[in-house]
Design an enzyme around this catalytic site. Structure first.
Site, PDB file in Angstrom:
ATOM      1  N   PHE A 126       1.874 -11.801  -5.731  1.00  0.00           N
ATOM      2  CA  PHE A 126       2.256 -10.408  -5.538  1.00  0.00           C
ATOM      3  C   PHE A 126       3.667 -10.448  -4.963  1.00  0.00           C
ATOM      4  O   PHE A 126       3.955 -11.218  -4.039  1.00  0.00           O
ATOM      5  CB  PHE A 126       1.280  -9.709  -4.583  1.00  0.00           C
ATOM      6  CG  PHE A 126       1.557  -8.249  -4.455  1.00  0.00           C
ATOM      7  CD1 PHE A 126       1.130  -7.360  -5.435  1.00  0.00           C
ATOM      8  CD2 PHE A 126       2.277  -7.748  -3.383  1.00  0.00           C
ATOM      9  CE1 PHE A 126       1.415  -6.002  -5.329  1.00  0.00           C
ATOM     10  CE2 PHE A 126       2.564  -6.397  -3.283  1.00  0.00           C
ATOM     11  CZ  PHE A 126       2.128  -5.519  -4.251  1.00  0.00           C
ATOM     12  N   TYR A 220      -7.306  -2.520   3.082  1.00  0.00           N
ATOM     13  CA  TYR A 220      -7.552  -1.246   2.387  1.00  0.00           C
ATOM     14  C   TYR A 220      -8.118  -1.421   0.993  1.00  0.00           C
ATOM     15  O   TYR A 220      -8.288  -0.433   0.277  1.00  0.00           O
ATOM     16  CB  TYR A 220      -6.295  -0.369   2.361  1.00  0.00           C
ATOM     17  CG  TYR A 220      -5.005  -1.064   1.996  1.00  0.00           C
ATOM     18  CD1 TYR A 220      -4.719  -1.408   0.683  1.00  0.00           C
ATOM     19  CD2 TYR A 220      -4.066  -1.350   2.967  1.00  0.00           C
ATOM     20  CE1 TYR A 220      -3.530  -2.026   0.353  1.00  0.00           C
ATOM     21  CE2 TYR A 220      -2.872  -1.983   2.662  1.00  0.00           C
ATOM     22  CZ  TYR A 220      -2.610  -2.317   1.346  1.00  0.00           C
ATOM     23  OH  TYR A 220      -1.436  -2.932   1.030  1.00  0.00           O
ATOM     24  N   ARG A 371      -5.930  -3.112 -15.270  1.00  0.00           N
ATOM     25  CA  ARG A 371      -6.604  -3.831 -14.188  1.00  0.00           C
ATOM     26  C   ARG A 371      -7.801  -3.026 -13.709  1.00  0.00           C
ATOM     27  O   ARG A 371      -7.675  -1.847 -13.386  1.00  0.00           O
ATOM     28  CB  ARG A 371      -5.588  -4.039 -13.056  1.00  0.00           C
ATOM     29  CG  ARG A 371      -5.944  -5.123 -12.094  1.00  0.00           C
ATOM     30  CD  ARG A 371      -4.830  -5.318 -11.085  1.00  0.00           C
ATOM     31  NE  ARG A 371      -4.745  -4.191 -10.163  1.00  0.00           N
ATOM     32  CZ  ARG A 371      -4.300  -4.287  -8.899  1.00  0.00           C
ATOM     33  NH1 ARG A 371      -3.879  -5.452  -8.419  1.00  0.00           N
ATOM     34  NH2 ARG A 371      -4.241  -3.239  -8.115  1.00  0.00           N
TER      35      ARG A 371
END
Lengths: 396, 396
Positions: A126, A220, A371
């Site tokens: 990422f 989260y 995704r």
């Protein structure tokens, strides 16, 4: 009714986690984006209201001690620790993942044997991890080399100070071999830093067992802490005395209210703290973690259902979607699969737009990936079948 | 009724900000700790409930765009900017004050002329600024020198890269001369970084007017954003193109969803962002800032009342407290006084404990300071008189 729809109903009937769905606020949307932002746990609004109205509104400053605000980062860290396979006292919550990557990587370089000056970073990471790694390298006299995680063992050498890897690739959903890679890093005398953003809460991590040195992750996604809820930092107990944070804020001081001009780091996980913690976001996360206290909820049960869900989704996609219309990016082998399925098609951006409009929410990752995240705590098999069916319709 | 009690009632009757008190949740306690944690604004609980139940619970991931979550850091920065005397586009909200001090100081050293290697830091600074300054210095090849703010002009030299100062001293309440000190730093070719934690929302700052280079501050004191609400970073427009953050997270990328492996910083204040913002805490702050939109609320009106409140408190203390029992630490001159009064006595810790038990909440700062904050938005003169009277009782 098609065979797959019947199968879905049978799977739902046999699902031992099915009742956990009632712990979350959901609707008719098939929400396959829990790997980006987890759904709202039903107990969170009341918990947040108490924090705002009573703890802040009535007790005000007294809540730093009386409502346990001051110690929340390490207390909530200890609630997350078991989900990571970590004993208590090694995880602290606070700041964003990016900030924690910085703490962990600079800390890792400082833990590494003197003279080592290279940081290896997952080439498909990422992006923020790579950007922060460049900054950490620049500020510690190191250089960054991007390597495919599978190629890490061959890339390790006497110059390697630290290695930053993702347990699950955010784009492909590939699960990397944390035990083997960690062992290789350790054998080379380097320090491992794992990013658990896409794995924690979805599958076993085993930080203590596998000898991981440092780790970070967000809360989260599969931990359902809410938008931008604070991230966490794991520092292995044996390294804590030597962990040397580049962000030595007053919350990490041995005596924070001594107001001393000389910095003296606290012992233990607290050393990873920086400034005043964001209490509203942090205590929403605290409430969101309650679901893990149910006797029927465990990481093992979640992982088993996750694999069943992604297996079933791949089977439905294989059955419903015209052959060749999408490529399956996520590995078929369970040992290499996280809790998401990535499909590749040239028009992925437009397809995802139509899919969301049709009530199936996944996300698009540039340039060509659809995704889909699978959150075992609140997702059912009938929803999975429906998602694949709607997807097939949008693709034809 | 004593003269001072009568005076208090007259002052309250003439107070043009008196009606603003109704915007906050208060009770019988005299809350003189708003310089540590501001009181709860009445509109915040409803706003937070909407964020949690509707934006997160119903819209989920869609809220990043549809509820404006993604752009909240710069949008809320633009709401804070006028309170700092800054034009739009220069303030961004996020992370803790400590993390922002790190961004600002490292950024300042990188903005300074090549070869400069010393950072001057307010010798009486709130400790976290000093700890972070040491880390920023260590990681940029600089050294830190602690100097009294008044001695900064004499300490500046050809080696000075950056100067970190507090506009108001957290312990004494002394207001430093931001315009003159900033001008001196600039004249020496160095970069100024101001910490506004104890001044923003209480008095005029004038960042643009006075040529301040960088500034940081928290939002949970006089801005009432709630416990641990995110801090902010000001980067003067003329420096933004060269601002080089040590924490280049993906939220500061020119194209964050391009998921590029190469970092390319965004233009403007956004460059100061790092990772995913803590939305619950940030949007509580957003609601808390609404009070500044009232036509009767301005920084000038707040400052005028602040001085009147602290003048009156000092007068009451002078009248009620036996001579010699406490020393007044805060300067008498308006030009040198923030929005707090610090009194010194050897048994300050115990006195503050009794005072809090008696319904007057200030705080204790080691080793010997009683600290009283005056928040003009919700504090009245009768409360101030009562606080001084109760204090006198506890001191005799």
């Amino acid at each position: 009714m098609s065979d797959l729809r019947e199968r879905a109903l049978e799977l739902d009937a046999a699902d031992e986690l099915a009742s956990v769905r009632a712990e979350f606020v959901l609707d008719d949307v098939v929400y396959l984006d829990g790997n980006s932002l987890g759904a709202l746990p039903v107990n969170v609004p009341g918990a947040v209201e108490d924090v705002v109205r009573r703890q802040w509104g009535e007790l005000r400053i007294r809540s730093w001690t009386e409502s346990g605000w001051w110690t929340a980062p390490e207390r909530i860290g200890d609630r997350i620790a078991p989900l990571l396979g970590a004993a208590a006292g090694q995880v602290v919550v606070g700041d964003s993942t990016s900030v924690n990557v910085f703490k962990a990587l600079v800390g890792a370089v400082r833990l590494a044997p003197e003279g080592r000056d290279e940081i290896l970073v997952d080439a498909a990471t990422f992006p923020t991890d790579g950007y922060i790694a460049e900054s950490a390298a620049r500020m510690t006299g190191c250089t960054v080399r991007a390597v495919d995680p599978g190629a890490v063992p061959g890339a390790l050498g006497p110059r390697t100070a630290a290695v930053l890897l993702n347990q699950v690739d955010y784009r492909t959903g590939r699960l990397h071999d944390l035990p083997a890679l960690t062992a290789a890093v350790r054998a080379a005398g380097a320090v491992s830093v794992w990013d658990l953003c896409h794995s924690a809460g979805a599958l076993e991590v085993g930080l203590d067992e596998h000898g991981v040195d440092l780790a970070v992750g967000c809360t989260y996604k599969f931990l359902n802490g809410g938008p931008g809820s604070p991230a966490y930092l794991y520092v292995r107990a044996e390294h804590q005395d030597r962990f040397d944070s580049p962000l030595p804020g007053w919350n990490s001081h041995a005596e924070p209210f001594g107001m001393r001009s000389a910095y003296e780091p606290a012992d233990g996980a607290v050393r990873g703290r920086v400034g005043t913690p964001d209490i509203l976001s942090m205590l929403a996360l605290d409430a969101a973690l309650d679901v893990w206290s149910r006797p029927d909820v465990s990481v093992a049960a979640v992982r088993a259902k996750s694999l069943a869900l992604t297996d079933f989704f791949l089977e439905c996609v294989g059955s419903y979607v015209p052959e060749g219309r999408v490529g399956v990016v996520t590995p078929a082998a369970h040992a290499e699969r996280g809790s998401q399925v990535a499909l590749r098609c040239a028009d992925a951006g437009e397809v995802m737009g139509r899919l969301i409009a049709a009530g199936v929410v996944g996300d698009f990752r540039a340039p060509d990936v659809l995704r889909f995240g699978f959150t075992p705590l609140y997702l059912g098999f009938a929803e999975v079948e429906r998602a694949a069916r709607v997807l097939a319709g949008e693709l034809s």
